[in-house]
Design a protein around this motif. Structure first.
Motif, PDB file in Angstrom:
ATOM      1  N   SER A 264       0.818  -1.218   0.000  1.00 21.55           N
ATOM      2  CA  SER A 264       0.000   0.000   0.000  1.00 21.55           C
ATOM      3  C   SER A 264       0.849   1.264   0.000  1.00 21.55           C
ATOM      4  CB  SER A 264      -0.933  -0.002   1.213  1.00 21.55           C
ATOM      5  OG  SER A 264      -0.186  -0.037   2.423  1.00 21.55           O
ATOM      6  N   THR A 270       2.199   6.630   1.965  1.00 22.04           N
ATOM      7  CA  THR A 270       0.942   7.278   2.335  1.00 22.04           C
ATOM      8  C   THR A 270       1.154   8.563   3.108  1.00 22.04           C
ATOM      9  OG1 THR A 270       0.821   5.972   4.376  1.00 22.04           O
ATOM     10  CG2 THR A 270      -0.255   5.053   2.420  1.00 22.04           C
ATOM     11  N   LYS A 274       0.074   8.421   8.434  1.00 16.41           N
ATOM     12  CA  LYS A 274      -1.126   8.059   7.697  1.00 16.41           C
ATOM     13  C   LYS A 274      -1.190   6.576   7.329  1.00 16.41           C
ATOM     14  CE  LYS A 274      -1.572  12.697   5.702  1.00 16.41           C
ATOM     15  NZ  LYS A 274      -1.671  13.478   4.445  1.00 16.41           N
ATOM     16  N   TYR A 276      -1.921   2.566   7.731  1.00 17.79           N
ATOM     17  CA  TYR A 276      -3.125   1.866   8.183  1.00 17.79           C
ATOM     18  C   TYR A 276      -2.801   0.591   8.958  1.00 17.79           C
ATOM     19  CZ  TYR A 276      -7.700  -0.439   7.840  1.00 17.79           C
ATOM     20  OH  TYR A 276      -8.882  -1.068   8.125  1.00 17.79           O
ATOM     21  N   GLN A 277      -1.760  -0.124   8.558  1.00 24.40           N
ATOM     22  CA  GLN A 277      -1.469  -1.420   9.153  1.00 24.40           C
ATOM     23  C   GLN A 277      -1.041  -1.320  10.618  1.00 24.40           C
ATOM     24  OE1 GLN A 277      -2.047  -4.410   7.872  1.00 24.40           O
ATOM     25  NE2 GLN A 277      -2.906  -3.397   6.073  1.00 24.40           N
ATOM     26  N   GLU A 296       5.269   1.555   4.292  1.00 18.74           N
ATOM     27  CA  GLU A 296       3.915   2.026   4.008  1.00 18.74           C
ATOM     28  C   GLU A 296       3.850   3.548   3.984  1.00 18.74           C
ATOM     29  OE1 GLU A 296      -0.695   1.310   5.483  1.00 18.74           O
ATOM     30  OE2 GLU A 296       0.965   0.788   6.826  1.00 18.74           O
TER      31      GLU A 296
END
Length: 393
Positions: A264, A270, A274, A276-277, A296
């Motif tokens: 991602s 990101t 920011k 997500y994991q 990420e």
């Protein structure tokens, strides 16, 4: 160091002496510090503080009531690490010769102390830490540096006698076996593998016969395989390494979410904060898997920057080892460089699914005081060896 009939450490690199000279400015810090080594280390430490906060803020808020909990501790560890680096830069590396055996004995005693009630701390099914007030200490980190100093002292003292199996192999394998036996009881299979690799590299460069180095592997490898498969959790890790998607809710969970983090992130990531994991999907995002968060949030660009910084550290470490006229200094510098390099390779390989999961931190980046302090001390020793050789040129 005498070279007759043995591996010459200068073969490790073909950079010219001019390229190998550390970057210096006319005055100030650069007059006594190798900036080509110091800069990437401090840069990584700085990135580590930022990424530890980004990776741990959600966990810290839930478990400690403050999203700054791990940030404040990592910042304190970083400041203490810088002080440690400066102190060991000023400490003459040759004074480690008489300290080789006391340092090794201290590391062994501390490894045994994890079994003392009230001192040892158990986490994740492993007993690898000592509690010292509000802080915890991981003795295996000190054991790694102690092993490097011991091997450097022993190999430099024995010189040409190393070609005898009884001199070059037996005592060093005995010390490794003793430390490995204690570490396996914790259990810490990853630390044993790193210690074994460091020992093999230093013995090879020190002058031990290649035939003597290869023959014990024929015995050690079956034992290592048995130790891996006889423990259920290690066997699961091995099977999940071969096919993590078959164990996506169990042993393969970490690797799958780590790969999802890298996927991602794309080229530019990101953005810091920011990801997500790290939001309770990726276990240990601020320690063993901080590189996944970097992948990420900073993307492939950030990953390449991290690789470049580690590459500079390894290049300078090899350069310092190659240029040292002192056999003990050569081997200490090489051992420290190998230790850092092996940790980097193993940690990155684990988070990318290229090796079975191991509980090894990423030097200078992962959360943890013991790892950071020992690695900063090691860099300080490297800087001292480099400065010492320049004074004699």
């Amino acid at each position: 160091m005498q070279r007759s009939g043995r591996f010459d450490i200068s073969q490790l690199t073909h950079f010219s002496r001019e390229m190998d000279a550390p970057s210096r400015s006319a005055v100030g810090l650069s007059a006594s510090y190798d900036l080509a080594l110091l800069f990437p280390v401090l840069f990584l430490v700085g990135i580590g503080v930022v990424m530890v906060y980004s990776a741990s803020s959600a966990i810290a808020l839930k478990t400690h009531g403050s999203d700054y909990y791990f940030l404040k501790k990592q910042a304190m560890f970083s400041l203490a690490g810088i002080v440690t680096l400066v102190a060991f830069r000023r400490f003459p590396f040759r004074l480690f010769r008489p300290l080789a055996y006391p340092l090794l004995a201290t590391a062994l005693v501390l490894l045994l102390c994890v079994w003392v009630p009230g001192l040892g701390v158990t986490a994740g099914g492993a007993r690898r830490w000592l509690r010292m007030g509000a802080l915890t200490f991981q003795p295996s980190e000190l054991a790694r540096l102690a092993m490097v100093v011991y091997l450097a002292y022993s190999l430099s003292k024995k010189q040409e006698r190393l070609r005898l199996f009884s001199i070059g192999m037996v005592p060093h394998l005995a010390v490794l076996a003793l430390l490995a036996a204690v570490l396996l009881q914790q259990p810490d299979f990853g630390a044993v593998a790193i210690l074994g690799a460091i020992t093999w590299i230093m013995l090879f460069v020190g002058g031990v016969r290649l035939s003597h180095l290869v023959s014990p592997l024929l015995v050690v490898m079956p034992i290592a395989f048995f130790l891996m498969v006889q423990a259920e959790y290690r066997l699961k890790r091995l099977m999940s390494f071969l096919d993590p998607w078959q164990y996506q809710s169990d042993a393969g969970y970490q690797v799958i979410h780590s790969l999802m983090a890298f996927g991602s992130g794309g080229i530019f990531g990101t953005g810091i904060g920011k990801g997500y994991q790290k939001l309770f999907y990726l276990p240990e995002p601020h320690t063993d898997f901080v590189f996944s968060v970097i992948g990420e949030e900073l993307g492939m660009v950030g990953v390449l920057v991290i690789l470049l910084l580690y590459g500079l550290i390894l290049w300078r470490g090899i350069g310092i080892a190659r240029r040292s006229a002192d056999a003990f200094g050569q081997l200490v510098a090489l051992g420290i460089t190998a230790a850092i390099g092996l940790q980097v390779v193993v940690n990155m390989s684990v988070v990318l699914g290229l090796l079975p999961t191991k509980g090894l931190t990423l030097p200078f980046l992962s959360y943890g005081g013991t790892s950071l302090l020992i690695n900063m001390a090691s860099v300080g020793i490297l800087l001292n060896i480099g400065a010492s050789q320049e004074r004699h040129e």
